[in-house]
Design an enzyme around this catalytic site. Structure first.
Site, short mmCIF file in Angstrom:
data_model
loop_
_atom_site.label_atom_id
_atom_site.label_comp_id
_atom_site.label_asym_id
_atom_site.label_seq_id
_atom_site.Cartn_x
_atom_site.Cartn_y
_atom_site.Cartn_z
N HIS A 142 0.69 -13.64 6.05
CA HIS A 142 0.69 -12.52 5.11
C HIS A 142 1.82 -11.56 5.43
CE1 HIS A 142 -3.91 -13.03 4.32
NE2 HIS A 142 -3.19 -13.75 3.50
N GLU A 169 -7.32 -7.69 9.29
CA GLU A 169 -6.40 -8.44 10.14
C GLU A 169 -5.40 -7.49 10.75
OE1 GLU A 169 -5.18 -11.19 7.06
OE2 GLU A 169 -3.41 -10.01 6.57
#
Lengths: 396, 293
Positions: B247, B209
């Site tokens: 996150h 990511e």
């Protein structure tokens, strides 16, 4: 967590970092009083009126102005307080200025030339260690310096077992071309700055510029202080510095419902369990011909309550033309999530945009059946590809 | 063969008697994981889920011979729990906890440098070797045994990729959830390397990511040493710069850690990069078919 310049400077000062002194003001009258006090305490004839918003590039947008007398302080403060300040970092809508910092003039003439530097403290993720990043090219956009003259940016890594050492502070001061009193003051500045970084559990400090004054003092003219959210439980006094007016109101509301929401500019809202899948869902919306209107991670338990809260948050955005719910039911069962969606839908009443529900994982078939038989205007899917196709279909 | 954990792994649970620890420990046991006990300071001597509870990791290791630990303790105490496990010589430490302060993790990383322990996570779903051992919080039933290894920063996106892979007629050797924090114990490159060296694993899915440089590092390693097909996906192609996407580590800081930049370097290093997360399963099936043809 971001905080304002004036708050960041107060924290730095409490650790012995020399700063450009200033007093925060909510209105022009307070600004005038602040300027008088700065004259009295620091003999600062001129002052700088600085808009306090959580974004950089304030000068470029007209949010930082020099005032050479009391009338100008009043006038410039009046201009800046209440303005919608647009900077390269705020987006086109800009941010409303509620406070200004009235700061002492530190560029006064003297025995030597003033000089501006750049300094930041941050985590080097690849090394798992903190670094001090610094440059002789202060006062300008550091991204630009990094692009055009990368050799002018230097880094000093801190060994966590021993902390910042004296030789490292001296190296930084030498590399910045300093000597004499200014050199000494810079080593003190660097040492205090790193101490503050560690003690406050910060995730980034950016001081741009660090100024060498004409009488060889080193001080922070600006301060961007970013605190580690995960460590705020150890610093409840800093947690109180959070300024909710700087944040998107919908994001604040989502936070209260324990939803992780980030507002974006697109036309398709989404509600997903898990951050990685949520980002991937945004990407699939784009591939399907839409633009994501938000990031929204509802976490592990997607029940009727969270789904309802999610709907309410997404529907606040008038740009939303469709909503994609994407849940991978692992330990949470899809049929329960489906029932949650149905309950939430019925409770809210008429949802004016098409809803696509993609439930995959435990009991996905039962979940699809529940949705299909609910009589609601909801499209159901099991495969991610099907969900993407449905997004394309409802947008056309 | 498999990597990191298998049916012989002796697993302890730190934070055993808490809500999360209890729930996931029982799920792990149900999967067939050899959970030999747990640690909750102050509850040593008790029995929980038919297994002994110890006051310290050292006691647990001395008594049970545990070599793997999974951590479910709250963020304020998690760094301490990791170091306790490392000090007791636990070989594989899996930390599920989300929200550990960065300063604590800098210390953990430093402390682990001269230890023989491998840390997975924190802020991760754990590791699973299909049909052998689940040391994590993932839904075990979706992991059919097979020949594809998975490395991922994310939980549900891993399940998505695994589910697609299984539906494409393949299965999984080991899936490693490395975690979404800025500082993690095992990097993408290290996890890929483990799978590349595993004889049972014939293809690898690498899910990254935005934020950080781990995918680029792994890609360069694959270009140099890779012997098996790798399919890659990077989540966050549409994420705006400077905003944290759930996150703690998922934030675009500069030009190098955008999804586009990572995808470009991965392609240049010979990785089959898919634009859409819906294509991961089909892509790995195609790549494996090419090798076997």
């Amino acid at each position: 967590m971001n905080i304002h310049e004036y708050q960041g400077k107060a924290i730095l000062k409490s650790f012995g970092v020399r700063i450009q002194e200033g007093i925060v003001a909510d209105n022009p009258e307070q600004a005038v009083e602040a300027a008088k006090k700065l004259k009295q305490d620091y003999n600062s004839d001129w002052v700088v009126v600085k808009a306090q918003i959580h974004a950089g590039g304030r000068g470029k947008g007209g949010g930082v102005k020099l005032a050479k007398n009391i009338d100008e302080v009043r006038e410039k403060s009046k201009e800046i307080i209440g303005m919608q300040l647009v900077t390269p970092q705020t987006g086109p809508a800009g941010k409303k200025v509620n406070k200004v910092l009235i700061a002492q003039d530190v560029y006064y003439p003297g025995a030597s030339e003033t000089k501006e530097f750049y300094m930041s403290v941050l985590l080097d993720r690849s090394r798992g260690r903190n670094i001090i990043m610094y440059s002789t090219e202060g006062g300008m956009d550091i991204e630009e310096v990094a692009e055009k003259t990368p050799h002018l940016i230097q880094k000093e890594e801190i060994d966590p077992s021993i902390g910042l050492q004296g030789f490292q502070a001296r190296k930084i001061a030498f590399n910045l071309g300093l000597s004499g009193a200014a050199f000494k003051d810079m080593t003190k500045f660097v040492t205090a700055l790193y101490k503050a970084y560690e003690a406050t559990d910060s995730s980034q400090f950016e001081i741009n510029p660090v100024l060498k004054t004409s009488d060889d003092k080193i001080l922070a003219v600006d301060a961007k202080v970013n605190l580690d959210d995960n460590a705020l439980y150890r610093h409840l006094d800093y947690a109180e510095l959070r300024d909710l007016s700087e944040e998107d109101p919908t994001e604040v509301e989502a936070g209260r419902s324990n939803l992780n929401y980030v507002k974006l500019d697109g036309n398709v809202g989404c509600m997903v369990n898990g951050a990685g899948l949520a980002m991937a869902t945004m990407d699939i919306i784009k591939i399907a011909g839409g633009e994501p209107a938000n990031f929204l991670d509802v976490g592990g338990t997607a029940n009727a309550e969270t789904v309802k809260a999610g709907f309410n948050i997404i529907l606040k955005d008038p740009n939303v033309k469709a909503i994609l719910i994407n849940i991978f039911g692992g330990i949470v069962r899809c049929d329960r999530v489906a029932q949650g969606v149905i309950d939430a839908y019925q409770e809210i009443g008429n949802i004016p945009v098409p809803i696509i529900v993609r439930l995959q994982g435990t009991n996905a078939e039962e979940a699809k059946k529940l949705i299909d038989e609910s009589g609601l205007e909801v499209f159901s899917a099991i495969q991610l590809k099907e969900a993407a196709d449905l997004v394309t279909k409802v947008l056309s | 063969m498999s990597v990191l954990v298998n049916k012989d792994s002796k697993v302890i649970v730190q934070g055993f008697t808490g809500t999360e620890g209890s729930f996931h420990a029982s799920q792990m046991i149900e999967y067939g994981t050899n959970v030999v006990g747990g640690v909750t300071p102050g509850k040593g001597g008790q029995t929980h889920l038919d297994r002994p509870v110890f006051n310290t990791v050292q006691d647990a290791v001395d008594t049970t011979g545990a070599n793997v630990s999974i951590i479910f303790v709250p963020p304020a105490f998690a760094a301490d729990a990791i170091m306790e496990a490392a000090s007791a010589g636990v070989e594989v430490i899996v930390c599920i906890t989300e929200g550990i302060p960065t300063k604590d993790m800098i210390q953990v990383k430093e402390y682990l440098k001269d230890k023989d322990s491998r840390l997975i996570g924190p802020n991760c779903p754990g590791i699973i070797t299909a049909d052998e051992a689940k040391i994590g919080i993932m839904p075990g039933f979706i992991f059919k045994k097979g020949n594809v290894g998975v490395v991922s920063k994310s939980g549900t996106l891993t399940y998505e990729a695994v589910d697609q892979t299984v539906k494409a007629g393949l299965g999984i050797t080991t899936a490693i959830g490395i975690g979404g924090d800025p500082i993690i114990g095992t990097t993408t490159k290290e996890a890929v390397e483990l799978l590349m060296n595993d004889p049972e694993t014939e293809g690898i899915i690498m899910i990254g990511e935005i934020g950080g440089g781990m995918e680029a590092e792994a890609a360069r390693w694959i270009k140099e040493h890779g012997t098996k097909p790798v399919v890659g996906f990077i989540a966050g192609q549409t994420a705006p710069p400077g905003r944290r996407m759930g996150h703690a580590g998922a934030i675009v800081g500069g030009a190098d850690d955008t999804a586009a930049a990572k995808m470009k370097i991965m392609r240049e290093c010979g990785i089959r990069v898919v634009e859409s997360p819906a294509e991961i399963g089909a892509a790995i099936a195609e790549e494996l078919a090419k090798v076997q043809a």
